[in-house]
Scaffold this motif. Structure first.
Motif, PDB file in Angstrom:
ATOM      1  N   VAL A   1      -4.133   0.886 -13.879  1.00  9.23           N
ATOM      2  CA  VAL A   1      -5.640   0.361 -13.630  1.00  9.23           C
ATOM      3  C   VAL A   1      -5.593  -1.271 -13.166  1.00  9.23           C
ATOM      4  CG1 VAL A   1      -5.958  -0.174 -16.014  1.00  9.23           C
ATOM      5  CG2 VAL A   1      -7.649   0.686 -14.606  1.00  9.23           C
ATOM      6  N   GLU A   2      -6.720  -1.401 -12.223  1.00  9.54           N
ATOM      7  CA  GLU A   2      -6.767  -2.713 -11.781  1.00  9.54           C
ATOM      8  C   GLU A   2      -7.434  -3.380 -12.992  1.00  9.54           C
ATOM      9  OE1 GLU A   2      -8.473  -2.533  -7.286  1.00  9.54           O
ATOM     10  OE2 GLU A   2     -10.123  -2.527  -8.780  1.00  9.54           O
ATOM     11  N   CYS A   3      -7.174  -4.631 -13.121  1.00 16.16           N
ATOM     12  CA  CYS A   3      -7.673  -5.644 -13.924  1.00 16.16           C
ATOM     13  C   CYS A   3      -8.815  -6.379 -13.318  1.00 16.16           C
ATOM     14  CB  CYS A   3      -6.611  -6.858 -14.160  1.00 16.16           C
ATOM     15  SG  CYS A   3      -6.138  -7.712 -12.846  1.00 16.16           S
ATOM     16  N   GLU A   4      -9.442  -7.009 -13.981  1.00 16.04           N
ATOM     17  CA  GLU A   4     -10.677  -7.999 -13.504  1.00 16.04           C
ATOM     18  C   GLU A   4     -10.217  -8.763 -12.321  1.00 16.04           C
ATOM     19  OE1 GLU A   4     -10.524 -11.975 -16.186  1.00 16.04           O
ATOM     20  OE2 GLU A   4     -11.546 -10.170 -17.069  1.00 16.04           O
ATOM     21  N   GLN A   5      -8.985  -8.984 -11.879  1.00 14.20           N
ATOM     22  CA  GLN A   5      -8.793  -9.704 -10.932  1.00 14.20           C
ATOM     23  C   GLN A   5      -8.576  -8.911  -9.542  1.00 14.20           C
ATOM     24  OE1 GLN A   5      -8.820 -13.040 -10.533  1.00 14.20           O
ATOM     25  NE2 GLN A   5      -9.647 -12.934 -12.878  1.00 14.20           N
ATOM     26  N   GLY A   6      -8.484  -7.589  -9.782  1.00 17.42           N
ATOM     27  CA  GLY A   6      -8.193  -6.727  -8.715  1.00 17.42           C
ATOM     28  C   GLY A   6      -6.834  -6.227  -8.460  1.00 17.42           C
ATOM     29  N   HIS A   7      -5.862  -6.490  -9.380  1.00 19.36           N
ATOM     30  CA  HIS A   7      -4.549  -6.019  -9.509  1.00 19.36           C
ATOM     31  C   HIS A   7      -4.330  -4.792 -10.377  1.00 19.36           C
ATOM     32  CE1 HIS A   7      -3.985 -10.645  -8.918  1.00 19.36           C
ATOM     33  NE2 HIS A   7      -4.089 -10.131  -7.642  1.00 19.36           N
ATOM     34  N   LEU A   8      -3.456  -3.922  -9.764  1.00 25.45           N
ATOM     35  CA  LEU A   8      -3.039  -3.000 -10.489  1.00 25.45           C
ATOM     36  C   LEU A   8      -1.891  -3.425 -11.314  1.00 25.45           C
ATOM     37  CD1 LEU A   8      -2.788  -0.429  -7.435  1.00 25.45           C
ATOM     38  CD2 LEU A   8      -4.315  -0.213  -9.201  1.00 25.45           C
ATOM     39  N   HIS A   9      -1.913  -2.835 -12.763  1.00 18.31           N
ATOM     40  CA  HIS A   9      -1.012  -3.515 -13.645  1.00 18.31           C
ATOM     41  C   HIS A   9      -0.044  -2.260 -14.186  1.00 18.31           C
ATOM     42  CE1 HIS A   9      -1.791  -7.618 -14.766  1.00 18.31           C
ATOM     43  NE2 HIS A   9      -2.949  -7.399 -14.006  1.00 18.31           N
ATOM     44  N   THR A  10       1.029  -2.726 -14.709  1.00 22.86           N
ATOM     45  CA  THR A  10       2.005  -1.901 -15.354  1.00 22.86           C
ATOM     46  C   THR A  10       1.825  -1.885 -16.911  1.00 22.86           C
ATOM     47  OG1 THR A  10       3.913  -3.212 -15.374  1.00 22.86           O
ATOM     48  CG2 THR A  10       3.708  -1.765 -13.427  1.00 22.86           C
ATOM     49  N   PRO A  11       1.625  -0.760 -17.513  1.00 23.13           N
ATOM     50  CA  PRO A  11       1.435  -0.939 -19.065  1.00 23.13           C
ATOM     51  C   PRO A  11       2.863  -1.106 -19.742  1.00 23.13           C
ATOM     52  CG  PRO A  11       1.032   1.329 -18.454  1.00 23.13           C
ATOM     53  CD  PRO A  11       1.228   0.638 -17.042  1.00 23.13           C
ATOM     54  N   ASN A  12       3.074  -0.972 -20.983  1.00 20.94           N
ATOM     55  CA  ASN A  12       4.218  -1.123 -21.543  1.00 20.94           C
ATOM     56  C   ASN A  12       5.042  -0.209 -21.428  1.00 20.94           C
ATOM     57  OD1 ASN A  12       2.839  -3.631 -22.773  1.00 20.94           O
ATOM     58  ND2 ASN A  12       2.860  -2.742 -24.810  1.00 20.94           N
ATOM     59  N   TYR A  13       4.642   1.127 -21.410  1.00 14.99           N
ATOM     60  CA  TYR A  13       5.564   2.103 -21.306  1.00 14.99           C
ATOM     61  C   TYR A  13       5.627   2.833 -19.958  1.00 14.99           C
ATOM     62  CZ  TYR A  13       0.832   3.609 -22.097  1.00 14.99           C
ATOM     63  OH  TYR A  13      -0.627   3.776 -22.144  1.00 14.99           O
ATOM     64  N   ALA A  14       5.250   2.013 -18.982  1.00 17.34           N
ATOM     65  CA  ALA A  14       5.595   2.468 -17.465  1.00 17.34           C
ATOM     66  C   ALA A  14       5.896   1.218 -16.668  1.00 17.34           C
ATOM     67  CB  ALA A  14       4.386   3.043 -16.922  1.00 17.34           C
ATOM     68  N   ASP A  15       6.428   1.430 -15.687  1.00 19.04           N
ATOM     69  CA  ASP A  15       7.030   0.287 -14.763  1.00 19.04           C
ATOM     70  C   ASP A  15       7.120   0.831 -13.248  1.00 19.04           C
ATOM     71  OD1 ASP A  15       7.524  -2.503 -14.165  1.00 19.04           O
ATOM     72  OD2 ASP A  15       9.312  -2.512 -15.266  1.00 19.04           O
ATOM     73  N   VAL A  16       7.103  -0.284 -12.127  1.00 21.12           N
ATOM     74  CA  VAL A  16       7.446   0.230 -10.816  1.00 21.12           C
ATOM     75  C   VAL A  16       8.334  -0.749 -10.461  1.00 21.12           C
ATOM     76  CG1 VAL A  16       4.977   0.852 -10.568  1.00 21.12           C
ATOM     77  CG2 VAL A  16       5.567  -1.297 -10.123  1.00 21.12           C
ATOM     78  N   LEU A  17       9.150  -0.329  -9.397  1.00 17.25           N
ATOM     79  CA  LEU A  17      10.413  -0.971  -8.603  1.00 17.25           C
ATOM     80  C   LEU A  17       9.849  -0.837  -7.263  1.00 17.25           C
ATOM     81  CD1 LEU A  17      13.556   0.070 -10.075  1.00 17.25           C
ATOM     82  CD2 LEU A  17      12.273  -2.316 -10.443  1.00 17.25           C
ATOM     83  N   ILE A  18      10.116  -1.618  -6.169  1.00 17.86           N
ATOM     84  CA  ILE A  18      10.020  -1.397  -4.876  1.00 17.86           C
ATOM     85  C   ILE A  18      11.396  -1.221  -4.069  1.00 17.86           C
ATOM     86  CG2 ILE A  18       8.904  -2.187  -2.721  1.00 17.86           C
ATOM     87  CD1 ILE A  18       6.881  -1.706  -4.727  1.00 17.86           C
ATOM     88  N   ARG A  19      11.370  -0.296  -3.501  1.00 20.38           N
ATOM     89  CA  ARG A  19      12.820   0.214  -2.716  1.00 20.38           C
ATOM     90  C   ARG A  19      12.749   0.128  -1.321  1.00 20.38           C
ATOM     91  NH1 ARG A  19      16.873   1.293  -5.907  1.00 20.38           N
ATOM     92  NH2 ARG A  19      16.465   1.804  -7.958  1.00 20.38           N
ATOM     93  N   ASP A  20      13.625  -0.213  -0.379  1.00 20.70           N
ATOM     94  CA  ASP A  20      13.810  -0.163   0.855  1.00 20.70           C
ATOM     95  C   ASP A  20      13.577   1.141   1.518  1.00 20.70           C
ATOM     96  OD1 ASP A  20      14.956  -1.999   3.421  1.00 20.70           O
ATOM     97  OD2 ASP A  20      15.461   0.074   3.850  1.00 20.70           O
ATOM     98  N   ALA A  21      12.731   1.377   2.347  1.00 16.32           N
ATOM     99  CA  ALA A  21      12.501   3.045   2.847  1.00 16.32           C
ATOM    100  C   ALA A  21      13.704   3.785   3.448  1.00 16.32           C
ATOM    101  CB  ALA A  21      11.280   2.955   3.760  1.00 16.32           C
ATOM    102  N   ILE A  22      14.490   2.853   3.895  1.00 14.14           N
ATOM    103  CA  ILE A  22      15.751   3.369   4.568  1.00 14.14           C
ATOM    104  C   ILE A  22      17.118   3.121   3.987  1.00 14.14           C
ATOM    105  CG2 ILE A  22      17.389   2.948   6.689  1.00 14.14           C
ATOM    106  CD1 ILE A  22      14.400   3.537   7.380  1.00 14.14           C
ATOM    107  N   THR A  23      17.279   2.101   3.215  1.00 18.16           N
ATOM    108  CA  THR A  23      18.449   2.003   2.166  1.00 18.16           C
ATOM    109  C   THR A  23      18.327   2.408   0.838  1.00 18.16           C
ATOM    110  OG1 THR A  23      18.264  -0.340   1.666  1.00 18.16           O
ATOM    111  CG2 THR A  23      19.192   0.249   3.757  1.00 18.16           C
ATOM    112  N   PHE A  24      16.920   2.624   0.385  1.00 21.60           N
ATOM    113  CA  PHE A  24      16.655   3.006  -1.079  1.00 21.60           C
ATOM    114  C   PHE A  24      17.117   1.801  -1.791  1.00 21.60           C
ATOM    115  CE2 PHE A  24      16.853   7.423   0.251  1.00 21.60           C
ATOM    116  CZ  PHE A  24      15.412   7.391   0.877  1.00 21.60           C
ATOM    117  N   GLY A  25      17.450   0.560  -1.374  1.00 20.04           N
ATOM    118  CA  GLY A  25      18.108  -0.596  -2.253  1.00 20.04           C
ATOM    119  C   GLY A  25      16.744  -1.255  -2.771  1.00 20.04           C
ATOM    120  N   PRO A  26      16.837  -1.868  -4.085  1.00 17.85           N
ATOM    121  CA  PRO A  26      15.580  -2.666  -4.673  1.00 17.85           C
ATOM    122  C   PRO A  26      15.326  -3.759  -3.697  1.00 17.85           C
ATOM    123  CG  PRO A  26      17.723  -3.056  -6.006  1.00 17.85           C
ATOM    124  CD  PRO A  26      17.940  -1.994  -4.723  1.00 17.85           C
ATOM    125  N   LEU A  27      13.938  -3.989  -3.583  1.00 16.18           N
ATOM    126  CA  LEU A  27      13.492  -5.112  -2.901  1.00 16.18           C
ATOM    127  C   LEU A  27      12.996  -6.217  -3.828  1.00 16.18           C
ATOM    128  CD1 LEU A  27      11.813  -3.421   0.202  1.00 16.18           C
ATOM    129  CD2 LEU A  27      13.710  -4.288  -0.005  1.00 16.18           C
TER     130      LEU A  27
END
Length: 356
Positions: free
Chosen positions: A257-283
């Motif tokens: 959910v967005e905080c008051e600054q307009g940023h989507l936040h990860t709660p304690n029990y979830a997380d995100v990673l960003i991966r390259d769309a071709i190699t799937f390696g972490p960015l």
């Protein structure tokens, strides 16, 4: 510090690694299809970093049934959004996972909505909730967020017109109270805001909090971004507090959910990673790529580590000026040629094609 946004990087990663390794072991043991996929990719040994955890594409749930429980233990089936004719994901929940999902949603939203149930206007139709054992993503979203409200009022009629008289009466009845508004992004814009604009209707909803989600693709096609969305709703209805959220039916617990600054936040029990769309390696932080979502909640099906078709960018971690810890990120939209699958996007497509 605000729970569930109070774990700093190292403590959170330790917690997530333990939980997600245990879930991987569990799903390898009890879901034969998942076990086959993991074995074909080299087998599973305990991951030492979140980047090492195996992940499966979210689209897989449209192609096969994936369960880690006996079918007789299923108490609820969630289906993803999809236009008519599209395959949809089927997500099977047992009682434990369903209860965990409900609790997680309450905890994620409590910093925004507080602990009391608020008078609630749902910017949708009641008919979405016809079947109480099998929910579309749209129905599941409405039902989940309904737990934060009381005296629910559905503002849209069956033909998607707004019940303006009923809404005015409801607002008068609850004048002076904070009112929770909930709807899917495109539908809020198309069926609520634009209808009010056409009819030159203005309402005083200044004490309201709007929670919305479900995809921006249709609004991006109309050159409406988050800033325009918020500005127009404020000018026409006086709504000052607007929070977008990002989530998907395929991974219970991942509600960002967005905080008051307009940023989507990860709660304690979830997380995100960003991966390259071709190699799937972490960015690294700051680079745009495919969003991988992780959650410790999916125990009835192997949905704890999923690669989505959404593009996103991690902006920072533990240092947002709102005070919440965890990663914060933006979602740029779907990769090109990905199917429409956001709740409001698919509804918009079906209406356009005459299927709705």
């Amino acid at each position: 510090m605000m729970y569930p946004y109070d774990l700093a990087k190292q403590e959170k990663e330790r917690f997530l690694l333990q939980q997600l390794n245990e879930l991987t072991d569990c799903h390898v043991e009890y879901c034969s299809e998942y076990r086959s996929m993991v074995e074909k990719s080299g087998g599973f040994t305990q991951a030492e970093t979140l980047e090492e955890l195996p992940f499966i594409p979210v689209q897989l749930f449209k192609m096969m049934d994936l369960l880690s429980i006996p079918r007789e233990d299923v108490v609820k089936v969630l289906t993803s959004s999809g236009t008519t004719g599209q395959q949809v994901s089927k997500i099977y929940l047992d009682r434990e996972t369903a209860v965990s999902q409900t609790h997680a949603l309450v905890e994620v939203m409590k910093p925004v909505l507080g602990g009391k149930r608020l008078p609630m206007v749902i910017l949708d139709t009641k008919s979405v909730l016809k079947d109480r054992t099998s929910f579309s993503a749209r129905g599941a979203g409405i039902l989940g967020f309904s737990n934060f409200g009381r005296k629910h009022f559905y503002a849209l009629n069956e033909d998607m017109t707004v019940d303006w008289d009923g809404l005015r009466h409801y607002l008068d009845e609850h004048r002076g109270s904070t009112i929770l508004l909930f709807g899917f992004t495109f539908m809020v814009w198309e069926y609520f805001y634009q209808e009010a604009e056409k009819q030159n209707i203005q309402l005083d909803m200044g004490e309201s909090i709007l929670i919305h989600g479900g995809g921006w693709k249709k609004l991006q096609d109309e050159a409406v971004d988050a800033d325009i969305f918020k500005r127009e709703l404020k000018e026409r209805f006086g709504i000052r507090r607007v929070h977008n959220y990002y989530g998907m039916v395929e991974q219970v617990g991942s509600i960002f959910v967005e905080c008051e600054q307009g940023h989507l936040h990860t709660p304690n029990y979830a997380d995100v990673l960003i991966r390259d769309a071709i190699t799937f390696g972490p960015l690294p932080m700051g680079e745009q790529g495919l969003i991988q979502v992780m959650s410790v909640l999916p125990k009835s099906y192997p949905g704890h580590s999923l690669l989505t078709e959404d593009l996103g960018t991690i902006l920072g971690e533990d240092n947002c000026s709102c005070g919440w810890k965890g990663k914060y990120f933006t979602v740029a939209g779907r990769i090109p040629k990905a199917e429409l699958r956001g709740c409001s996007d698919t509804f918009a497509f079906d209406r356009k094609e005459g299927n709705g």
